[in-house]
Each structure stands twice: as structure tokens, then as C-alpha cells.
Scaffold this motif. Structure first.
Motif, PDB file in Angstrom:
ATOM      1  N   VAL A  76      21.544  46.232 124.292  1.00 39.59           N
ATOM      2  CA  VAL A  76      22.631  47.237 124.775  1.00 39.59           C
ATOM      3  C   VAL A  76      22.464  47.632 125.896  1.00 39.59           C
ATOM      4  N   LEU A  77      21.107  47.888 126.512  1.00 38.40           N
ATOM      5  CA  LEU A  77      21.096  48.380 127.908  1.00 38.40           C
ATOM      6  C   LEU A  77      21.555  47.487 128.944  1.00 38.40           C
ATOM      7  N   TYR A  78      21.205  46.243 128.652  1.00 40.47           N
ATOM      8  CA  TYR A  78      21.602  45.144 129.527  1.00 40.47           C
ATOM      9  C   TYR A  78      23.511  45.207 129.605  1.00 40.47           C
ATOM     10  N   THR A  79      23.989  45.319 128.403  1.00 45.22           N
ATOM     11  CA  THR A  79      25.347  45.434 128.296  1.00 45.22           C
ATOM     12  C   THR A  79      26.021  46.515 128.990  1.00 45.22           C
ATOM     13  N   VAL A  80      25.419  47.841 128.881  1.00 43.99           N
ATOM     14  CA  VAL A  80      25.741  49.061 129.360  1.00 43.99           C
ATOM     15  C   VAL A  80      25.893  48.662 131.101  1.00 43.99           C
ATOM     16  N   CYS A  81      24.861  48.131 131.590  1.00 43.96           N
ATOM     17  CA  CYS A  81      24.483  47.934 132.889  1.00 43.96           C
ATOM     18  C   CYS A  81      25.903  46.822 133.341  1.00 43.96           C
ATOM     19  N   SER A  82      25.714  45.801 132.564  1.00 44.82           N
ATOM     20  CA  SER A  82      26.851  44.874 132.905  1.00 44.82           C
ATOM     21  C   SER A  82      28.392  45.395 132.994  1.00 44.82           C
ATOM     22  N   LEU A  83      28.712  46.541 132.383  1.00 43.99           N
ATOM     23  CA  LEU A  83      30.068  47.066 132.258  1.00 43.99           C
ATOM     24  C   LEU A  83      30.164  48.300 133.166  1.00 43.99           C
ATOM     25  N   LYS A  84      29.026  48.529 133.865  1.00 50.57           N
ATOM     26  CA  LYS A  84      28.901  49.651 134.876  1.00 50.57           C
ATOM     27  C   LYS A  84      28.988  51.115 134.174  1.00 50.57           C
ATOM     28  N   LYS A  85      28.536  51.183 132.932  1.00 55.72           N
ATOM     29  CA  LYS A  85      28.677  52.490 132.298  1.00 55.72           C
ATOM     30  C   LYS A  85      27.317  53.023 132.077  1.00 55.72           C
ATOM     31  N   GLN A  86      26.308  52.696 132.936  1.00 56.80           N
ATOM     32  CA  GLN A  86      24.882  52.722 132.785  1.00 56.80           C
ATOM     33  C   GLN A  86      24.588  54.708 133.132  1.00 56.80           C
ATOM     34  N   ALA A 101      12.756  47.978 128.169  1.00 58.74           N
ATOM     35  CA  ALA A 101      12.042  47.527 129.484  1.00 58.74           C
ATOM     36  C   ALA A 101      12.875  46.219 129.867  1.00 58.74           C
ATOM     37  N   SER A 102      13.050  45.416 128.877  1.00 59.45           N
ATOM     38  CA  SER A 102      13.569  44.267 129.128  1.00 59.45           C
ATOM     39  C   SER A 102      14.887  44.006 129.314  1.00 59.45           C
ATOM     40  N   GLY A 103      15.674  45.032 128.571  1.00 58.60           N
ATOM     41  CA  GLY A 103      17.256  45.341 128.849  1.00 58.60           C
ATOM     42  C   GLY A 103      17.459  45.886 130.265  1.00 58.60           C
ATOM     43  N   ALA A 104      16.674  46.757 130.671  1.00 59.92           N
ATOM     44  CA  ALA A 104      16.685  47.401 131.910  1.00 59.92           C
ATOM     45  C   ALA A 104      16.514  46.655 132.985  1.00 59.92           C
ATOM     46  N   ILE A 105      15.292  45.807 132.917  1.00 60.75           N
ATOM     47  CA  ILE A 105      14.767  45.045 133.802  1.00 60.75           C
ATOM     48  C   ILE A 105      15.848  43.727 134.142  1.00 60.75           C
ATOM     49  N   PRO A 116      17.422  52.887 138.254  1.00 52.95           N
ATOM     50  CA  PRO A 116      15.748  53.109 138.306  1.00 52.95           C
ATOM     51  C   PRO A 116      15.298  53.344 136.850  1.00 52.95           C
ATOM     52  N   VAL A 117      14.366  52.955 136.561  1.00 53.92           N
ATOM     53  CA  VAL A 117      13.500  53.167 135.252  1.00 53.92           C
ATOM     54  C   VAL A 117      12.287  53.521 135.652  1.00 53.92           C
ATOM     55  N   ILE A 118      11.787  54.895 135.053  1.00 55.94           N
ATOM     56  CA  ILE A 118      10.431  55.186 135.525  1.00 55.94           C
ATOM     57  C   ILE A 118       9.939  55.814 134.159  1.00 55.94           C
ATOM     58  N   ASP A 119       8.588  55.345 133.833  1.00 61.24           N
ATOM     59  CA  ASP A 119       7.932  55.847 132.565  1.00 61.24           C
ATOM     60  C   ASP A 119       6.846  56.467 132.678  1.00 61.24           C
ATOM     61  N   GLN A 120       6.064  56.858 131.876  1.00 59.08           N
ATOM     62  CA  GLN A 120       4.654  57.616 131.924  1.00 59.08           C
ATOM     63  C   GLN A 120       4.798  58.988 132.665  1.00 59.08           C
ATOM     64  N   LEU A 121       5.859  59.458 132.621  1.00 54.47           N
ATOM     65  CA  LEU A 121       5.798  60.787 133.229  1.00 54.47           C
ATOM     66  C   LEU A 121       5.101  61.988 133.054  1.00 54.47           C
ATOM     67  N   GLY A 122       4.676  61.829 131.646  1.00 50.84           N
ATOM     68  CA  GLY A 122       3.971  62.825 131.086  1.00 50.84           C
ATOM     69  C   GLY A 122       4.752  63.977 130.064  1.00 50.84           C
TER      70      GLY A 122
END
Length: 146
Positions: A76-86, A101-105, A116-122
Motif C-alpha cells: 500500500v505504501l509503495y502504491t501510494v508513492c507510485s501514484l504521488k499521493k504520499q 519499511a519495505s514499502g517506503a524503501i 523521508p521516513v524516520i523511526d525511533q524518535l521516542g
């Protein structure tokens, strides 16, 4: 103004308005209706997420604890990116799961998507940031909230 340092999953920079959820983000439920019916604002369709339900997600800094839900989340994340709706970026207080993570990458590698995707921000990050605040993401994983 406060800064938080996280782990970079997908590099990039952006400045965007925060859209905050304190509950898990069900990727499929959140995007399914918008994708099926061509919603240009990409409003969240997950009625179980009262923080986000019916709010536009496109171009926002999604501030989340984690993703939840089905194994389709990455696609779903990959598809959203490919449709420019992210969203402008995805910012997680906890570690990102491997499917999201795999979809975003893949979105960043296989499309010209800039999310951009950032995790472990606390936990302090999610306690501080509020919907409507301005969030700036730096290449080094530093997130500034104003």
C-alpha cells in the motif's frame, strides 16, 4: 521548538504540517477508500483511528507510534508513492516494522517519490508534536518541531 533524533529509513528532507496519531496506523484501512475512489485529498478511511479519520494525509508529516494491520501495508505504501499521493514524510516514535519499511524503501527506489521516513524518535516526540505544528526533517534524522 524542539528537536528529536531518529534512525533514517528513507533519507530526504522536507517541511510539512504535522498530522498526529497516538494509535497504530493501519496502512490498508487508512488508504483503501481514497485509493479505490480517487480521493484527491487522500482522507484517512480508518474509522478506528479517531485521530486521523477523514483527515487529508497527502503532503502531511504523519507522526505515528507504529503501523498495524495486514501484510499488505508495504505494498500500500509503495502504491501510494507510485501514484504521488504520499504524505510528505512518515515519522515513527517506535521502530518501524519490516513491511512498512519495505514499502517506503521500494517507493523511494522504484519511483521518484520523495517521502523521508524516520523511526525511533521516542515517546517524547509523540507527546510533544501536535496536529498543525510545523515539522522539518533533516537528512541526518533530526526532526525539528515548531
Amino acid at each position: 521548538m524542539k528537536q528529536f533524533k531518529g534512525r533514517v529509513i528513507v533519507p530526504g528532507t522536507c517541511t510539512a504540517e504535522a498530522l498526529v496519531s497516538h494509535g497504530g496506523f493501519n496502512t490498508l484501512a487508512s488508504y483503501q477508500m481514497a485509493m479505490m475512489f480517487g480521493d484527491k485529498q487522500v482522507k484517512c478511511g480508518d474509522q478506528n483511528n479517531t485521530d486521523l479519520y477523514k483527515k487529508p494525509m497527502i503532503g502531511k508529516a504523519l507522526c505515528l507510534p507504529m503501523t498495524i494491520g495486514s501484510t499488505t501495508g508495504g505494498m500500500v505504501l509503495y502504491t501510494v508513492c507510485s501514484l504521488k499521493k504520499q504524505p510528505a514524510c512518515m515519522l515513527f516514535s517506535m521502530p518501524i516494522d519490516s513491511l512498512a519499511a519495505s514499502g517506503a524503501i521500494l517507493g523511494s527506489v522504484w519511483t521518484d517519490c520523495k517521502m523521508p521516513v524516520i523511526d525511533q524518535l521516542g515517546e517524547a516526540f509523540l507527546d510533544y508534536v501536535k496536529t498543525g505544528m510545523t515539522v522539518t526533517v533533516g537528512e541526518d534524522g533530526v526532526v525539528t518541531v515548531e
